[in-house]
Write a protein that holds these residues in place. Sequence first.
Motif, PDB file in Angstrom:
ATOM      1  N   ASP A   1       0.274  40.642  49.063  1.00  0.00           N
ATOM      2  CA  ASP A   1      -0.182  41.147  47.765  1.00  0.00           C
ATOM      3  C   ASP A   1      -1.410  42.044  47.911  1.00  0.00           C
ATOM      4  O   ASP A   1      -1.910  42.582  46.927  1.00  0.00           O
TER       5      ASP A   1
ATOM      6  N   LEU B   1       3.531  45.472  36.109  1.00  0.00           N
ATOM      7  CA  LEU B   1       3.512  44.262  36.936  1.00  0.00           C
ATOM      8  C   LEU B   1       2.049  43.837  37.044  1.00  0.00           C
ATOM      9  O   LEU B   1       1.335  44.226  37.974  1.00  0.00           O
TER      10      LEU B   1
ATOM     11  N   GLY C   1      -5.381  45.148  46.351  1.00  0.00           N
ATOM     12  CA  GLY C   1      -4.348  44.652  45.451  1.00  0.00           C
ATOM     13  C   GLY C   1      -4.365  45.412  44.142  1.00  0.00           C
ATOM     14  O   GLY C   1      -5.418  45.569  43.522  1.00  0.00           O
TER      15      GLY C   1
ATOM     16  N   PRO D   1       3.838  39.012  44.808  1.00  0.00           N
ATOM     17  CA  PRO D   1       4.272  39.798  43.642  1.00  0.00           C
ATOM     18  C   PRO D   1       5.772  39.758  43.412  1.00  0.00           C
ATOM     19  O   PRO D   1       6.220  39.969  42.274  1.00  0.00           O
TER      20      PRO D   1
ATOM     21  N   THR E   1       0.180  44.574  55.283  1.00  0.00           N
ATOM     22  CA  THR E   1      -0.338  43.761  54.184  1.00  0.00           C
ATOM     23  C   THR E   1      -1.026  42.534  54.754  1.00  0.00           C
ATOM     24  O   THR E   1      -0.975  42.275  55.952  1.00  0.00           O
TER      25      THR E   1
ATOM     26  N   TYR F   1      12.949  43.304  43.810  1.00  0.00           N
ATOM     27  CA  TYR F   1      11.600  43.829  44.093  1.00  0.00           C
ATOM     28  C   TYR F   1      11.695  45.161  44.827  1.00  0.00           C
ATOM     29  O   TYR F   1      10.972  46.116  44.501  1.00  0.00           O
TER      30      TYR F   1
ATOM     31  N   ALA G   1       7.194  38.696  39.912  1.00  0.00           N
ATOM     32  CA  ALA G   1       8.072  39.617  39.186  1.00  0.00           C
ATOM     33  C   ALA G   1       9.354  38.912  38.750  1.00  0.00           C
ATOM     34  O   ALA G   1       9.856  39.146  37.641  1.00  0.00           O
TER      35      ALA G   1
ATOM     36  N   THR H   1       0.075  41.738  38.172  1.00  0.00           N
ATOM     37  CA  THR H   1      -0.394  40.823  39.201  1.00  0.00           C
ATOM     38  C   THR H   1      -0.649  41.635  40.455  1.00  0.00           C
ATOM     39  O   THR H   1      -0.103  42.739  40.617  1.00  0.00           O
ATOM     40  N   ARG H   2      -1.466  41.130  41.342  1.00  0.00           N
ATOM     41  CA  ARG H   2      -1.866  41.880  42.525  1.00  0.00           C
ATOM     42  C   ARG H   2      -0.643  42.228  43.384  1.00  0.00           C
ATOM     43  O   ARG H   2       0.155  41.366  43.725  1.00  0.00           O
ATOM     44  N   ASP H   3      -0.511  43.515  43.737  1.00  0.00           N
ATOM     45  CA  ASP H   3       0.657  43.994  44.477  1.00  0.00           C
ATOM     46  C   ASP H   3       0.194  44.902  45.609  1.00  0.00           C
ATOM     47  O   ASP H   3      -0.733  45.697  45.441  1.00  0.00           O
TER      48      ASP H   3
END
Length: 497
Positions: A260, A359, A342, A95, A255, A173, A99, A361-363
Amino acid sequence: MTDTVSIADLMIQSGVAFGTSGARGLVVAMTDRVCFAYSCAFLQHLSSIGQFAPGRHVAIAGDLRPSTPRIMAACAAAIRHMGGEVDNCGFVPSPAVAAHGFANDIPSLMVTGSHIPDDRNGIKFNRTDGEVLKPDEQGIRAQSVDLPDLFDDQGMLKDAQPASPLIDAATPYIARYVDAFGAQALSGMKLGVYEHSAVGRDILVALVEALGGEAVSLGRSEKFIPVDTEAVRPEDQQLAREWAAELELDAILSTDGDSDRPLLADESGAWMRGDVLGILCARALGIRAVATPVSCNSAVELSGLFDAVRRTRIGSPFVIEAMDALIDEGQASVCGYEANGGFLLATPVTIEGRELGALPTRDAVLPILATLVDARRQGVALSTLLAQLPARYTFSERLQNYPTTQSQALIAHLEEGSEADILARLTGMFGSLAGEADGVDRTDGLRIHFKGGDIIHLRPSGNAPELRCYTESDTAERAAQINGGALALVGQQSATG
């Protein structure tokens, strides 16, 4: 001298094809030539839709598995060959590089195999405005690429490629979340960070400290560990319980490999399910509309917290499509999350007067921080926060080294005949575990509902030779028991033909 290759043919020849999270395959199959060709095809497709032209920058990053630097070099060579400029973001979370790309209106790619073992790797592609979706995958697959004479007989680059200067994608980030939550958001909390080989391990520590918490680094490894947030290894479950007891932690953060997908353990060291973490994050952010795959916990509907819940096939492209549809329908605050935890933020949100931008997208960072900050705000432990939701529990595991063709054949067999025949067959196979089957959902794989309220969901993995099994029940113990039993029955059936 050039060599023209069809990407569709190359995918078949190499075995490196698109799954639910980009192109993945065995490291030995992901030669420099294959990775170069896929990167060129990605940029050719973006050129056809006006998102790339010579002179434009393309961001690149990677995870910490041993093969990643070589593959990054091949992808960077392809960007230069196409006339692009390389923004080398180094080794940062998926991510974070996404970003950076979105903020600068440039494409990006991430070299990562995510949670799978390091004998495999992959490339995840992002457009200038979001992840590649299924039509983009088809567009990339349809390309033919003229490859220059840069490769040896084994498909490796013959000459070392120049290194690009590093671009700092980590600092913005981190600032994204510190600016949104505030410098004292985690004050008074003692938080373990299970670092293992996650590319975002240092960022997690930095975030905890920047938000006023005490970070305790745990389990750092220089050898790649395939941490799967949907199937947490028994050794990781044991480690978390021991750390929580010995160190008196408020929570443990972690994680997967490319950071992500989140892992968050409560004060007892019990890892929370990703789909429950998604619900808690959406509630903490005040989200009103949610898109989530069919495999996720039904507590999202039962809680009554949201105005709209849209179920999808498994994979972030499908979640993104559903989020876009919710926005088109007029929903003001929209998010998505997956069973792996995510979290995708489709619209900006306001946190105590501070805006957090979208955002999509998978975070992994947002669901961890939002849930911890909410627990601190309410003055309760994470386990108490979890207890506020309806008592529905999910569990997932998989049969590894189970070919996709075998998974597909199994599901085809279970779906033969009339609906009555199918339900009778499913009851015959799984009745000893869950009772009488009374419905099936074919959104993605075969999701079986039983009269007693249990659910068994079988699905071929989209990016590995695995059969995934998702189960849901009224207790965590029963969800796990049904899962193990279902996989055992599948294994027995496969063994007997």
